[in-house]
Design a protein around this motif. Structure first.
Motif, PDB file in Angstrom:
ATOM      1  N   VAL A  27     -35.695 -19.078   7.694  1.00 24.75           N
ATOM      2  CA  VAL A  27     -34.419 -19.683   8.086  1.00 24.75           C
ATOM      3  C   VAL A  27     -33.912 -20.502   6.903  1.00 24.75           C
ATOM      4  O   VAL A  27     -34.628 -21.353   6.369  1.00 24.75           O
ATOM      5  CB  VAL A  27     -34.594 -20.593   9.317  1.00 24.75           C
ATOM      6  N   PHE A  28     -32.677 -20.244   6.482  1.00 29.66           N
ATOM      7  CA  PHE A  28     -32.103 -20.921   5.320  1.00 29.66           C
ATOM      8  C   PHE A  28     -30.929 -21.790   5.760  1.00 29.66           C
ATOM      9  O   PHE A  28     -30.063 -21.344   6.513  1.00 29.66           O
ATOM     10  CB  PHE A  28     -31.621 -19.893   4.287  1.00 29.66           C
ATOM     11  N   GLN A  29     -30.901 -23.021   5.256  1.00 27.75           N
ATOM     12  CA  GLN A  29     -29.790 -23.909   5.574  1.00 27.75           C
ATOM     13  C   GLN A  29     -29.529 -24.871   4.420  1.00 27.75           C
ATOM     14  O   GLN A  29     -30.417 -25.144   3.607  1.00 27.75           O
ATOM     15  CB  GLN A  29     -30.064 -24.691   6.854  1.00 27.75           C
ATOM     16  N   THR A  30     -28.304 -25.363   4.370  1.00 29.52           N
ATOM     17  CA  THR A  30     -27.969 -26.338   3.343  1.00 29.52           C
ATOM     18  C   THR A  30     -28.659 -27.658   3.659  1.00 29.52           C
ATOM     19  O   THR A  30     -28.846 -28.026   4.823  1.00 29.52           O
ATOM     20  CB  THR A  30     -26.448 -26.567   3.260  1.00 29.52           C
ATOM     21  N   GLY A  31     -29.033 -28.354   2.599  1.00 28.65           N
ATOM     22  CA  GLY A  31     -29.704 -29.626   2.792  1.00 28.65           C
ATOM     23  C   GLY A  31     -29.936 -30.329   1.473  1.00 28.65           C
ATOM     24  O   GLY A  31     -29.800 -29.737   0.398  1.00 28.65           O
ATOM     25  N   ASP A  32     -30.298 -31.592   1.565  1.00 27.69           N
ATOM     26  CA  ASP A  32     -30.503 -32.466   0.419  1.00 27.69           C
ATOM     27  C   ASP A  32     -31.996 -32.750   0.293  1.00 27.69           C
ATOM     28  O   ASP A  32     -32.637 -33.201   1.253  1.00 27.69           O
ATOM     29  CB  ASP A  32     -29.717 -33.759   0.652  1.00 27.69           C
ATOM     30  N   ALA A  33     -32.553 -32.495  -0.884  1.00 29.68           N
ATOM     31  CA  ALA A  33     -33.983 -32.730  -1.105  1.00 29.68           C
ATOM     32  C   ALA A  33     -34.369 -34.186  -0.895  1.00 29.68           C
ATOM     33  O   ALA A  33     -35.535 -34.490  -0.626  1.00 29.68           O
ATOM     34  CB  ALA A  33     -34.373 -32.290  -2.523  1.00 29.68           C
ATOM     35  N   MET A  34     -33.408 -35.093  -1.009  1.00 28.78           N
ATOM     36  CA  MET A  34     -33.699 -36.513  -0.859  1.00 28.78           C
ATOM     37  C   MET A  34     -33.503 -37.016   0.571  1.00 28.78           C
ATOM     38  O   MET A  34     -33.754 -38.193   0.861  1.00 28.78           O
ATOM     39  CB  MET A  34     -32.819 -37.320  -1.824  1.00 28.78           C
ATOM     40  N   ALA A  35     -33.050 -36.119   1.462  1.00 32.91           N
ATOM     41  CA  ALA A  35     -32.852 -36.492   2.875  1.00 32.91           C
ATOM     42  C   ALA A  35     -32.997 -35.220   3.704  1.00 32.91           C
ATOM     43  O   ALA A  35     -32.018 -34.664   4.197  1.00 32.91           O
ATOM     44  CB  ALA A  35     -31.482 -37.124   3.084  1.00 32.91           C
ATOM     45  N   LEU A  36     -34.217 -34.758   3.856  1.00 32.94           N
ATOM     46  CA  LEU A  36     -34.465 -33.492   4.541  1.00 32.94           C
ATOM     47  C   LEU A  36     -34.138 -33.605   6.030  1.00 32.94           C
ATOM     48  O   LEU A  36     -34.466 -34.601   6.673  1.00 32.94           O
ATOM     49  CB  LEU A  36     -35.927 -33.076   4.354  1.00 32.94           C
ATOM     50  N   PRO A  37     -33.497 -32.568   6.582  1.00 31.66           N
ATOM     51  CA  PRO A  37     -33.039 -32.636   7.984  1.00 31.66           C
ATOM     52  C   PRO A  37     -34.121 -32.268   8.990  1.00 31.66           C
ATOM     53  O   PRO A  37     -33.912 -31.445   9.887  1.00 31.66           O
ATOM     54  CB  PRO A  37     -31.890 -31.620   7.994  1.00 31.66           C
ATOM     55  N   PHE A  38     -35.296 -32.868   8.847  1.00 32.13           N
ATOM     56  CA  PHE A  38     -36.416 -32.593   9.739  1.00 32.13           C
ATOM     57  C   PHE A  38     -37.148 -33.892  10.048  1.00 32.13           C
ATOM     58  O   PHE A  38     -37.159 -34.819   9.235  1.00 32.13           O
ATOM     59  CB  PHE A  38     -37.388 -31.593   9.125  1.00 32.13           C
ATOM     60  N   SER A  39     -37.767 -33.923  11.187  1.00 33.12           N
ATOM     61  CA  SER A  39     -38.537 -35.107  11.570  1.00 33.12           C
ATOM     62  C   SER A  39     -39.874 -35.131  10.849  1.00 33.12           C
ATOM     63  O   SER A  39     -40.298 -34.133  10.239  1.00 33.12           O
ATOM     64  CB  SER A  39     -38.753 -35.122  13.083  1.00 33.12           C
ATOM     65  N   ALA A  40     -40.547 -36.258  10.909  1.00 35.08           N
ATOM     66  CA  ALA A  40     -41.840 -36.423  10.240  1.00 35.08           C
ATOM     67  C   ALA A  40     -42.858 -35.440  10.813  1.00 35.08           C
ATOM     68  O   ALA A  40     -42.818 -35.083  11.996  1.00 35.08           O
ATOM     69  CB  ALA A  40     -42.335 -37.850  10.425  1.00 35.08           C
ATOM     70  N   ALA A  41     -43.747 -34.986   9.922  1.00 32.32           N
ATOM     71  CA  ALA A  41     -44.876 -34.119  10.304  1.00 32.32           C
ATOM     72  C   ALA A  41     -44.425 -32.795  10.919  1.00 32.32           C
ATOM     73  O   ALA A  41     -45.109 -32.242  11.788  1.00 32.32           O
ATOM     74  CB  ALA A  41     -45.814 -34.867  11.242  1.00 32.32           C
ATOM     75  N   SER A  42     -43.287 -32.264  10.464  1.00 31.39           N
ATOM     76  CA  SER A  42     -42.775 -31.003  11.006  1.00 31.39           C
ATOM     77  C   SER A  42     -43.445 -29.773  10.396  1.00 31.39           C
ATOM     78  O   SER A  42     -43.355 -28.675  10.970  1.00 31.39           O
ATOM     79  CB  SER A  42     -41.268 -30.901  10.772  1.00 31.39           C
TER      80      SER A  42
END
Length: 234
Positions: free
Chosen positions: A85-100
């Motif tokens: 699954v590919f999505q836009t995102g920022d390496a300094m603010a990943l759009p995932f919760s901890a320990a995902s």
């Protein structure tokens, strides 16, 4: 300093995809990850390394993150990356919760991130305790960047190609420091050496001058200067 942005997925694949897969094969051999893990590939670009994860690791989940929609469009069309699954995102603010995730990787990315320490901290945040955080990066200060033959001659001619903003983070010592600062344990580094063969000089020139650090400079040069640069690099 001008931002280096890779938005042409097909051009990036020609220029860096081959390199990334060559390094990536050895990288995965070294990591020896278990099968069936949850992966995140940060700065996935054209999906060259993501495709290796899919092919070799029988991953339960693979997420690819990149700021460039052009790159992601190319990655989504890769037959070998189906299931990722590919999505836009920022390496300094990943759009995932901890320990995902079980594994977080960055392939040829870290020197381009505005705040490398913050991005490494984000990798550590999204990986579960006991998981794996890993990267591979060109030795930018030790002559290990594939564009060096062109960039060196540009600088010798008084030209100023755009350079990655944080080349200093590519050394083994710097990488160890980032991983330590992020609270990671059992830190290991190694040098990986790869080679690439081009059909001839023109093949090398046409591929490696697609980079955003070289292409705009060359496009603005008088024809005579381009000819001189080509001669010097040859």
């Amino acid at each position: 300093m001008a931002e280096l942005r890779f938005d042409d997925g097909a051009a990036y694949e020609q220029m860096m995809g081959v390199w990334s897969r060559s390094v990536g094969e050895i990288f995965l051999d070294w990591l020896k990850p278990a099968q069936g893990l949850r992966w995140i590939d940060v700065g996935c670009g054209s999906g060259a390394f993501t495709e290796l994860i899919v092919a070799r690791c029988a991953a339960l989940d693979v997420q690819g993150i990149d700021p460039s929609e052009g790159q992601l469009a190319f990655a989504r069309a890769r037959p070998g990356a189906r299931g990722a699954v590919f999505q836009t995102g920022d390496a300094m603010a990943l759009p995932f919760s901890a320990a995902s995730f079980d594994v977080a990787v960055m392939a040829l990315v870290l020197v381009f991130v505005p705040n490398a320490a913050k991005s490494v901290a984000e990798l550590a945040r999204v990986v579960r305790p006991g998981g794996l955080v890993a990267t591979y990066m060109w030795d930018m200060l030790g002559g290990g960047f594939p564009l060096d033959p062109i960039l060196n001659e540009m600088r010798a001619m008084g030209l100023t190609p755009t350079r990655p903003p944080h080349m200093e983070v590519s050394t083994l010592a710097a990488l160890e420091d980032f991983w330590s600062a992020a609270g990671l344990l059992e830190i290991e580094t190694r040098q990986i050496t790869v080679q690439r063969t081009f059909a001839d000089f023109d093949d090398f020139w046409n591929v490696e001058t697609k980079a955003p650090s070289t292409a705009p400079v060359i496009a603005a040069m008088p024809a005579a200067d381009v000819a001189e640069l080509t001669r010097r690099v040859r």
